[in-house]
Design an enzyme around this catalytic site. Structure first.
Site, PDB file in Angstrom:
ATOM      1  N   ASP A  87      -4.615   2.573  -4.442  1.00  0.00           N
ATOM      2  CA  ASP A  87      -3.193   2.648  -4.084  1.00  0.00           C
ATOM      3  C   ASP A  87      -2.758   1.427  -3.285  1.00  0.00           C
ATOM      4  OD1 ASP A  87      -4.612   3.263  -1.788  1.00  0.00           O
ATOM      5  OD2 ASP A  87      -3.129   4.670  -1.033  1.00  0.00           O
TER       6      ASP A  87
ATOM      7  N   LYS B 235      -5.343  12.318  12.210  1.00  0.00           N
ATOM      8  CA  LYS B 235      -5.157  11.456  11.035  1.00  0.00           C
ATOM      9  C   LYS B 235      -6.148  11.754   9.911  1.00  0.00           C
ATOM     10  CE  LYS B 235      -4.946   6.678   9.445  1.00  0.00           C
ATOM     11  NZ  LYS B 235      -4.984   5.236   9.792  1.00  0.00           N
TER      12      LYS B 235
ATOM     13  N   ASP C  85       0.823  -1.211   0.000  1.00  0.00           N
ATOM     14  CA  ASP C  85       0.000   0.000   0.000  1.00  0.00           C
ATOM     15  C   ASP C  85       0.857   1.261   0.000  1.00  0.00           C
ATOM     16  OD1 ASP C  85      -1.941  -1.884   0.281  1.00  0.00           O
ATOM     17  OD2 ASP C  85      -2.491  -1.364   2.339  1.00  0.00           O
TER      18      ASP C  85
END
Length: 524
Positions: A457, A290, A210
């Protein structure tokens, strides 16, 4: 999801009969019984809100049960087939999605946990190692070196074996981030080791690599942003860099500096921020910042960032035993969230100065194009023409005896939405680049005869092919960003709109894009 609903609390009765009413027909705040009435009303309101939250959680549980039943039902229907295929589609930016809406590998942890490659392949000399790394990633032990991730599995081998052999009674697998994929990986790992010859063991399990906050990776590569690129693993580092922790450290430094200031030096204008810093001192961690960092590449606004952070702070306040419905706590949440959103966004700008300039430039040229009453158009590196579809929709409310119906006209001949064209273009442009990277990698892997799949991704292959995939995805990223993407886009705009003045492409930073070939944690 749980089969049992949460018990819904019953709010106390409140008929309002003891409401102190003044001569003017309004609540009399000077009445002797006002404070008792106010306390009773607040208690009733809070318990009513608490009951509404539980009902909402039960409704979400019901939705999850239905969704899970559908997914498991489809998996049961397909389980006896040798192979199943997922047709794909691309959206207007070139991003690829499997078309089946329920069971697909773009879906939840459960979906991914029940899917494997149809073709089984021998693990080879490195396959077992990559299966261990994959298990550590799924469990959440992904902030350490690759070798330490493999060691994490070795250190917990007894739990891995027990999870594979008796998952209903040994729930170690259920404590990780992606439990169903963890369980599938445990079973495959144990089977490989028990075979006596792991290198010859055939497996259809996928291992995923990833990107590290991939949107910021693309921005940093576009802008050649050395500081930002290092924060998202575009440069070689001995251990993986975590951009969320990097932003957190900057935010904490600013909070510490504010808290340590002498109260006498704080001006009236700074008083709110100073109080907010004291309120959240010791509460801010990686989880709080985050989501804002993650969505910064999608053009998150200050208001959006404040709401994201407020949601996390509410959890912190509740864990600390503070009543988030109390008036003074609500005020503290609002000011603290505003203050922390400001710090988080400014820290991001500091870390990704060149990337931020590129993001702003993309927004500016989009505004110029939309001012010409045209949608923003561009060509991806794979030569896919892209057109933003955002237009000012016409809405008409039709009232009937039974209900009100909102009719929406969203035809292509409506005027473009200038605001949406501008705000959506930077993330859409980046999405067109990440899709180009993925498809370039897929084409090369297909040429090499290697099974490959991906979710934006997150790139997947057999354990035996991870080393090869790691080389290919880096080569294709370097190839992608060796092209003058922004310069070509600007020249195209100038040809298409000769009467418009477009700003020049922002000055690039000092990042050497070829360093990605040696960055072990670029994708991990």
């Amino acid at each position: 999801p749980s089969k049992v609903d949460f018990p819904v609390p019953t709010p106390p009765d409140f008929d309002g009969e003891d409401t102190p009413i003044g001569p003017d027909g309004k609540v009399d705040k000077t009445s002797p019984g006002y404070e008792a009435f106010k306390a009773k009303f607040i208690k009733w309101t809070r318990e009513k809100e608490a009951a509404a939250k539980v009902r909402q959680r039960n409704a979400e549980l019901h939705s999850l049960r239905c969704d899970t039943t559908i997914k498991l039902g489809q998996a049961g229907q397909f389980k006896d087939y040798d192979k199943i295929y997922f047709p794909w589609n691309v959206d207007f930016r070139g991003r690829a999605y499997p078309i089946p809406p329920n069971l697909n590998h773009l879906g939840s942890d459960l979906c991914r946990g029940v899917l494997m490659f149809a073709e089984e392949k021998e693990l080879g000399p490195r396959g077992l190692y990559w299966m261990k790394v994959n298990l550590a990633n799924l469990y959440g032990a992904d902030k350490r070196s690759m070798d330490m991730r493999a060691k994490f599995v070795d250190d917990n081998w007894d739990d891995v074996v027990k999870s594979a052999e008796d998952p209903l009674n040994h729930l170690w697998w259920n404590d990780g981030d992606e439990p169903w994929q963890i369980l599938a990986c445990c079973k495959e790992l144990v089977a490989a080791v028990d075979s006596g010859d792991p290198a010859s063991f055939k497996s259809g399990l996928f291992v995923s690599m990833d990107g590290s906050c991939n949107g910021l990776q693309h921005y940093a590569a576009l802008a050649r942003d050395l500081t930002g690129g290092s924060a998202v693993n575009l440069t070689p580092m001995p251990t993986p860099q975590d951009v969320y922790t990097g932003v957190l450290h900057r935010v904490l430094e600013k909070i510490d500096a504010e808290v340590s200031r002498d109260a006498g030096d704080v001006t009236d204008e700074e008083l709110a921020d100073h109080g907010a810093a004291r309120d959240i001192f010791g509460l801010v961690d990686r989880k709080v910042v985050k989501q804002t960092v993650m969505t910064s590449v999608y053009g998150v606004t200050f208001i959006g960032a404040r709401q994201q952070i407020m949601n996390r702070l509410e959890e912190k306040y509740e864990a600390a035993g503070r009543d988030i419905y109390a008036e003074e706590v609500e005020k503290s949440l609002w000011t603290s969230s505003s203050y922390l959103a400001k710090l988080t966004l400014s820290s991001l700008d500091e870390m990704f100065s060149s990337a931020t300039a590129t993001m702003q430039w993309l927004g500016e040229v989009a505004a110029i194009v939309s001012s010409q009453k045209q949608p923003v158009m561009w060509m991806t590196p794979l030569k896919l023409p892209c057109v933003q579809p955002y237009r000012r929709k016409k809405e008409k409310l039709v009232k009937t005896v039974v209900q009100d119906i909102l009719l929406v006209d969203d035809e292509d001949n409506l005027p473009v939405s200038t605001q949406k064209q501008r705000s959506a273009f930077p993330p859409n442009y980046i999405h067109s680049l990440d899709s180009s990277h993925m498809l370039k990698t897929a084409i090369e892997m297909n040429k090499r005869g290697v099974c490959f799949s991906a979710v934006h991704d997150s790139y997947w292959c057999h354990p035996a092919n991870v080393d090869e995939m790691n080389v290919v995805l880096r080569e294709k990223f370097v190839e992608l960003y060796s092209e003058p993407l922004l310069e070509d886009f600007l020249e195209d705009l100038k040809r298409r709109y000769p009467g418009c003045e477009f700003p020049e492409v922002p000055k690039k930073g000092e990042l050497d894009i070829n360093q990605i070939m040696d960055s072990q944690y670029f994708f991990q």
